[in-house]
Design a protein around this motif. Structure first.
Motif, PDB file in Angstrom:
ATOM      1  N   PRO A   1       6.932   9.111  -0.366  1.00 30.51           N
ATOM      2  CA  PRO A   1       7.032   9.032  -1.824  1.00 30.51           C
ATOM      3  C   PRO A   1       5.638   8.900  -2.436  1.00 30.51           C
ATOM      4  O   PRO A   1       4.707   8.440  -1.784  1.00 30.51           O
ATOM      5  N   ASP A   2       5.479   9.346  -3.666  1.00 27.42           N
ATOM      6  CA  ASP A   2       4.178   9.332  -4.323  1.00 27.42           C
ATOM      7  C   ASP A   2       3.619   7.927  -4.479  1.00 27.42           C
ATOM      8  O   ASP A   2       2.423   7.721  -4.370  1.00 27.42           O
ATOM      9  N   GLU A   3       4.439   6.984  -4.722  1.00 29.86           N
ATOM     10  CA  GLU A   3       3.942   5.628  -4.936  1.00 29.86           C
ATOM     11  C   GLU A   3       4.752   4.652  -4.111  1.00 29.86           C
ATOM     12  O   GLU A   3       5.964   4.781  -3.980  1.00 29.86           O
ATOM     13  N   PHE A   4       4.037   3.686  -3.508  1.00 30.14           N
ATOM     14  CA  PHE A   4       4.702   2.629  -2.769  1.00 30.14           C
ATOM     15  C   PHE A   4       4.657   1.355  -3.581  1.00 30.14           C
ATOM     16  O   PHE A   4       3.771   1.157  -4.402  1.00 30.14           O
ATOM     17  N   GLU A   5       5.581   0.477  -3.330  1.00 30.34           N
ATOM     18  CA  GLU A   5       5.557  -0.811  -3.981  1.00 30.34           C
ATOM     19  C   GLU A   5       4.375  -1.606  -3.443  1.00 30.34           C
ATOM     20  O   GLU A   5       3.987  -1.430  -2.276  1.00 30.34           O
ATOM     21  N   PRO A   6       3.773  -2.474  -4.252  1.00 33.57           N
ATOM     22  CA  PRO A   6       2.652  -3.256  -3.768  1.00 33.57           C
ATOM     23  C   PRO A   6       3.067  -4.177  -2.618  1.00 33.57           C
ATOM     24  O   PRO A   6       4.201  -4.638  -2.545  1.00 33.57           O
ATOM     25  N   GLY A   7       2.137  -4.392  -1.671  1.00 33.19           N
ATOM     26  CA  GLY A   7       2.391  -5.310  -0.592  1.00 33.19           C
ATOM     27  C   GLY A   7       2.781  -4.626   0.708  1.00 33.19           C
ATOM     28  O   GLY A   7       2.948  -5.304   1.741  1.00 33.19           O
ATOM     29  N   TRP A   8       2.941  -3.300   0.718  1.00 31.76           N
ATOM     30  CA  TRP A   8       3.341  -2.620   1.935  1.00 31.76           C
ATOM     31  C   TRP A   8       2.147  -2.072   2.718  1.00 31.76           C
ATOM     32  O   TRP A   8       2.313  -1.496   3.789  1.00 31.76           O
TER      33      TRP A   8
END
Length: 137
Positions: A127-134
């Protein structure tokens, strides 16, 4: 092979009777078929046994007599051993013969379902953007 309507002779053989009242036997067989069709319609192959059982019960003990004494002899029959009715076992057998018994699964997935993901994918397959912290930037 489909369901074959039992005859009065079949009922006589089932009950081990040398002589049987043909008209009465035919009536009871028709009524037994009507009762069986309240559970499964059309009747499946093999339902002849259930029809003969129901008609035989009614033929041998039409008044549902449970206790009878003639002179010094008396006979006690089990409760519900006569009359024209379907037992729970009869209903279960009919459903089983029709293939309507036991465990089953239901697949709620529509026929038009597509196995591809529904979210946006970039060229690398992420995906284009990951959630922060991964840990992805």
């Amino acid at each position: 092979m489909a369901f074959e309507i039992p005859t009065a002779e079949d009922l006589g053989l089932y009950l081990d009777l040398d002589k049987i009242g043909g008209d009465r036997a035919a009536l009871l067989i028709r009524q037994a078929i009507n009762l069986c069709q309240t559970v499964v319609k059309p009747l499946p192959e093999g339902a002849e046994a259930v029809v003969l059982s129901v008609a035989g019960r009614a033929y041998t003990n039409p008044q549902q007599v449970s206790y009878e004494t003639i002179g010094p002899m008396s006979v006690q029959r089990p409760t519900g051993s006569g009359g024209l009715y379907l037992t729970k076992a009869d209903k279960s057998a009919l459903k089983s013969l029709a293939g309507r018994g036991g465990a089953f699964t239901v697949d709620p997935t529509p026929d038009t379902a597509d196995p591809s993901p529904t979210w946006p994918i970039d060229d690398a397959g992420f995906p284009d953007e990951f959630e922060p912290g991964w840990g992805y930037t």
